[in-house]
Design a protein around this motif. Structure first.
Motif, mmCIF file in Angstrom:
data_model
loop_
_atom_site.group_PDB
_atom_site.id
_atom_site.type_symbol
_atom_site.label_atom_id
_atom_site.label_comp_id
_atom_site.label_asym_id
_atom_site.label_seq_id
_atom_site.Cartn_x
_atom_site.Cartn_y
_atom_site.Cartn_z
ATOM 1 N N CYS A 39 0.838 -1.204 0.000
ATOM 2 C CA CYS A 39 0.000 0.000 0.000
ATOM 3 C C CYS A 39 0.870 1.251 0.000
ATOM 4 O O CYS A 39 1.956 1.267 0.595
ATOM 5 C CB CYS A 39 -0.894 -0.010 1.242
ATOM 6 N N MET A 40 0.389 2.294 -0.645
ATOM 7 C CA MET A 40 1.093 3.570 -0.625
ATOM 8 C C MET A 40 1.269 4.080 0.813
ATOM 9 O O MET A 40 2.227 4.802 1.117
ATOM 10 C CB MET A 40 0.348 4.602 -1.467
ATOM 11 N N SER A 41 0.376 3.665 1.704
ATOM 12 C CA SER A 41 0.508 4.072 3.105
ATOM 13 C C SER A 41 1.793 3.537 3.723
ATOM 14 O O SER A 41 2.372 4.173 4.614
ATOM 15 C CB SER A 41 -0.701 3.584 3.911
ATOM 16 N N LYS A 44 4.474 5.835 2.680
ATOM 17 C CA LYS A 44 4.406 7.064 3.483
ATOM 18 C C LYS A 44 5.014 6.836 4.863
ATOM 19 O O LYS A 44 5.698 7.714 5.401
ATOM 20 C CB LYS A 44 2.956 7.534 3.598
ATOM 21 N N ALA A 45 4.773 5.641 5.432
ATOM 22 C CA ALA A 45 5.384 5.321 6.727
ATOM 23 C C ALA A 45 6.896 5.267 6.606
ATOM 24 O O ALA A 45 7.630 5.720 7.500
ATOM 25 C CB ALA A 45 4.843 3.992 7.246
ATOM 26 N N ALA A 46 7.396 4.714 5.485
ATOM 27 C CA ALA A 46 8.840 4.663 5.272
ATOM 28 C C ALA A 46 9.425 6.067 5.131
ATOM 29 O O ALA A 46 10.515 6.347 5.642
ATOM 30 C CB ALA A 46 9.158 3.830 4.032
ATOM 31 N N VAL A 47 8.717 6.940 4.456
ATOM 32 C CA VAL A 47 9.184 8.322 4.277
ATOM 33 C C VAL A 47 9.261 9.044 5.618
ATOM 34 O O VAL A 47 10.236 9.746 5.915
ATOM 35 C CB VAL A 47 8.247 9.080 3.312
ATOM 36 N N ASN A 356 10.476 2.496 -3.666
ATOM 37 C CA ASN A 356 10.371 3.125 -4.983
ATOM 38 C C ASN A 356 8.939 3.133 -5.508
ATOM 39 O O ASN A 356 8.722 3.364 -6.707
ATOM 40 C CB ASN A 356 11.276 2.388 -5.982
ATOM 41 N N LEU A 357 7.977 2.913 -4.639
ATOM 42 C CA LEU A 357 6.596 2.712 -5.066
ATOM 43 C C LEU A 357 6.051 3.824 -5.958
ATOM 44 O O LEU A 357 5.408 3.539 -6.981
ATOM 45 C CB LEU A 357 5.698 2.508 -3.840
ATOM 46 N N PRO A 358 6.277 5.101 -5.650
ATOM 47 C CA PRO A 358 5.707 6.144 -6.510
ATOM 48 C C PRO A 358 6.271 6.144 -7.935
ATOM 49 O O PRO A 358 5.657 6.712 -8.838
ATOM 50 C CB PRO A 358 6.083 7.445 -5.782
ATOM 51 N N ASN A 359 7.433 5.515 -8.121
ATOM 52 C CA ASN A 359 8.083 5.540 -9.423
ATOM 53 C C ASN A 359 7.791 4.304 -10.264
ATOM 54 O O ASN A 359 8.269 4.207 -11.402
ATOM 55 C CB ASN A 359 9.604 5.660 -9.230
ATOM 56 N N ILE A 360 7.024 3.362 -9.709
ATOM 57 C CA ILE A 360 6.700 2.138 -10.441
ATOM 58 C C ILE A 360 5.284 2.271 -10.982
ATOM 59 O O ILE A 360 4.312 2.286 -10.227
ATOM 60 C CB ILE A 360 6.806 0.892 -9.536
ATOM 61 N N PRO A 374 11.550 -11.752 -8.116
ATOM 62 C CA PRO A 374 11.621 -10.307 -8.388
ATOM 63 C C PRO A 374 10.229 -9.754 -8.699
ATOM 64 O O PRO A 374 9.366 -10.481 -9.206
ATOM 65 C CB PRO A 374 12.529 -10.214 -9.617
ATOM 66 N N LEU A 375 10.018 -8.492 -8.381
ATOM 67 C CA LEU A 375 8.749 -7.870 -8.749
ATOM 68 C C LEU A 375 8.605 -7.922 -10.265
ATOM 69 O O LEU A 375 9.489 -7.480 -11.005
ATOM 70 C CB LEU A 375 8.696 -6.424 -8.261
ATOM 71 N N THR A 376 7.485 -8.456 -10.738
ATOM 72 C CA THR A 376 7.293 -8.693 -12.167
ATOM 73 C C THR A 376 5.939 -8.173 -12.608
ATOM 74 O O THR A 376 4.918 -8.468 -11.979
ATOM 75 C CB THR A 376 7.373 -10.198 -12.477
ATOM 76 N N ALA A 377 5.926 -7.397 -13.677
ATOM 77 C CA ALA A 377 4.665 -6.882 -14.216
ATOM 78 C C ALA A 377 3.923 -7.993 -14.947
ATOM 79 O O ALA A 377 4.528 -8.756 -15.714
ATOM 80 C CB ALA A 377 4.936 -5.720 -15.164
ATOM 81 N N ILE A 378 2.638 -8.071 -14.727
ATOM 82 C CA ILE A 378 1.819 -9.051 -15.440
ATOM 83 C C ILE A 378 1.944 -8.839 -16.947
ATOM 84 O O ILE A 378 1.964 -9.795 -17.726
ATOM 85 C CB ILE A 378 0.351 -8.952 -14.975
ATOM 86 N N ALA A 379 2.072 -7.580 -17.343
ATOM 87 C CA ALA A 379 2.201 -7.260 -18.768
ATOM 88 C C ALA A 379 3.475 -7.816 -19.389
ATOM 89 O O ALA A 379 3.577 -7.924 -20.615
ATOM 90 C CB ALA A 379 2.152 -5.743 -18.964
ATOM 91 N N ASP A 380 4.450 -8.207 -18.557
ATOM 92 C CA ASP A 380 5.714 -8.737 -19.069
ATOM 93 C C ASP A 380 5.736 -10.262 -19.141
ATOM 94 O O ASP A 380 6.758 -10.843 -19.542
ATOM 95 C CB ASP A 380 6.879 -8.261 -18.186
ATOM 96 N N PHE A 381 4.647 -10.919 -18.732
ATOM 97 C CA PHE A 381 4.650 -12.380 -18.712
ATOM 98 C C PHE A 381 4.919 -12.971 -20.101
ATOM 99 O O PHE A 381 5.646 -13.949 -20.233
ATOM 100 C CB PHE A 381 3.315 -12.913 -18.183
#
Length: 419
Positions: A39-41, A44-47, A356-360, A374-381
């Motif tokens: 979650c983006m929250s 925000k906690a990390a920031v 890096n969530l806001p940049n993905i 690794p984090l993988t986009a479904i669009a890259d399958f």
């Protein structure tokens, strides 16, 4: 027992570590976590680190586990809770329990409970407030998404309207009314579209806006105008960056009268002011977006507050009933929040993904905590499937499900990675 977990030590300081969980005592319930959606929250906690309202001041000395959208199975149960839980039961968790007014929550505040972990000990506050929920499904990512969906459902329930001569608020959106969802094709916005179309109190007009053609096209391909029409709802998607006068364009859909319900999904001054400008008589604006700027401000038309009875509400999180509603709607097939998910990965992907969530680009990043990937986009399958048989099969599965993640994909991934 030992478990791997991602813990916060301070500002932008997340670490994947192996820690020892305390033994299960009479007042403990220990869980095995299968999935957690980021979650983006959490970003925000990390920031903010210790300055965050839910992160303890002494987090540098006593780090806590992050992640609050998690689901899995009960692993061990202390004597005092055996009447309610048993090993092997599925669970989902509502982190916002507000026990005795406290802001403490799993995924922010506890050294032994958070979603980005293989195992966790559930805090007594969660048990006492009945927020460790039974989850009767083996589709774990739905259980993870029940938390963000509960936030959306809570937003719809928090909308309110009035009647002349009465001081009682009529809670919820106007049934058969006019509704606008602004900046609403991100993951939470997609969930809101799904809920607006399929809940038990639907608008007759639903207008969805954004400024990204690609994301608008994806939303329209999933929640089609034709499907909405079959439900008695007139649905429009609008790129407000491509019209000369966004306020006039949006008001024209209502015949100029404005909207009963408007939800704003972006903490952007111009979008908030646009939301205010399209409200109709007794219109309710919900500011759903959570800004990181503590001084975020926008103008609001107080002439309309006085003479048109327009009003403003903000929501952050849902309650236990909202989460139960989300689970019931998902498991019965009324909503399918899989549209929110655009990436999947393992526990080893959490630190970099969160920081890096806001940049993905894309929607929800779904983590399976018992695997490495690794984090993988479904669009890259498809591309990855040219050289990797697992991704080739995952690509074929997602194509069968309109390009979306699914129970079938989850089961296949876990069967590959856990052997």
């Amino acid at each position: 027992m030992k478990t791997k977990a991602v813990r916060i030590h301070g500002k932008m300081d997340l670490r994947l570590e192996e820690i020892d969980l305390p033994e299960v005592g009479p007042d403990d319930v220990q869980v095995k976590i299968i999935s957690d959606s980021i979650c983006m929250s959490t970003y925000k906690a990390a920031v903010e680190g210790a300055e965050h309202k839910r992160v303890p001041d002494n987090v540098a000395e006593n780090p806590t586990i992050v992640g609050h959208e998690f689901c899995g199975v009960i692993h061990a149960v202390g004597e005092n809770w055996k009447h309610k839980y048993k090993p092997g039961d599925g669970f989902a968790i509502q982190p916002a329990h507000f026990y005795k007014g406290s802001q403490m929550a799993p995924g922010y505040s506890y050294p032994y409970c958070g979603g980005d972990s293989q195992y966790a000990n559930v805090p007594i506050e969660t048990l006492l407030t009945d927020n460790l929920l039974h989850y009767d499904s083996d589709t774990y990512f739905y259980g993870s998404l029940s938390e963000p969906m509960s936030c959306i459902i809570g937003t719809f329930h928090a909308m309110y309207h009035t009647k002349a001569g009465s001081y009682e608020h009529d809670m919820g959106i106007v049934e058969g009314g006019k509704m606008a969802l602004l900046a609403s094709v991100g993951p939470m916005g997609l969930g809101a579209i799904d809920y607006a179309l399929h809940c038990d109190r639907r608008p007759s007009l639903l207008v969805v806006t954004d400024i990204d053609d690609e994301r608008l096209a994806r939303a329209e391909s999933i929640y089609t105008v034709e499907h909405a029409k079959s439900l008695g709802i007139e649905l429009h998607y609008v790129n407000t960056a491509k019209v000369d006068d966004p306020v006039k364009t949006l008001r024209d859909f209502t015949g100029g009268t404005g909207y009963n319900d408007v939800i704003c999904f972006a903490p952007v001054k111009s979008v908030v002011e646009q939301a205010d400008a399209i409200l109709g008589f007794d219109g309710c604006l919900n500011f759903f977006a959570g800004p990181t700027n503590t001084q975020f401000k926008a103008e609001f038309n107080f002439y309309n507050v006085h003479y048109l009875y327009t009003h403003l509400v903000g929501t952050s999180g849902g309650n236990t009933d909202d989460m139960k509603e989300a689970i019931a709607m998902m498991t019965s097939g009324k909503i399918n929040p899989a549209a929110m998910v655009t990436h999947v990965g393992g526990l080893d992907a959490v630190v970099d993904t969160t920081l890096n969530l806001p940049n993905i680009r894309g929607g929800k990043k779904l983590i399976y905590t018992q695997i490495e990937m690794p984090l993988t986009a479904i669009a890259d399958f498809d591309k990855l499937g040219e050289t990797d048989p697992m991704f080739k099969e995952l690509a074929e599965i997602t194509h069968r499900h309109n390009g979306l993640w699914s129970a079938e994909a989850e089961k296949y991934l876990l069967s590959c990675k856990q052997h």
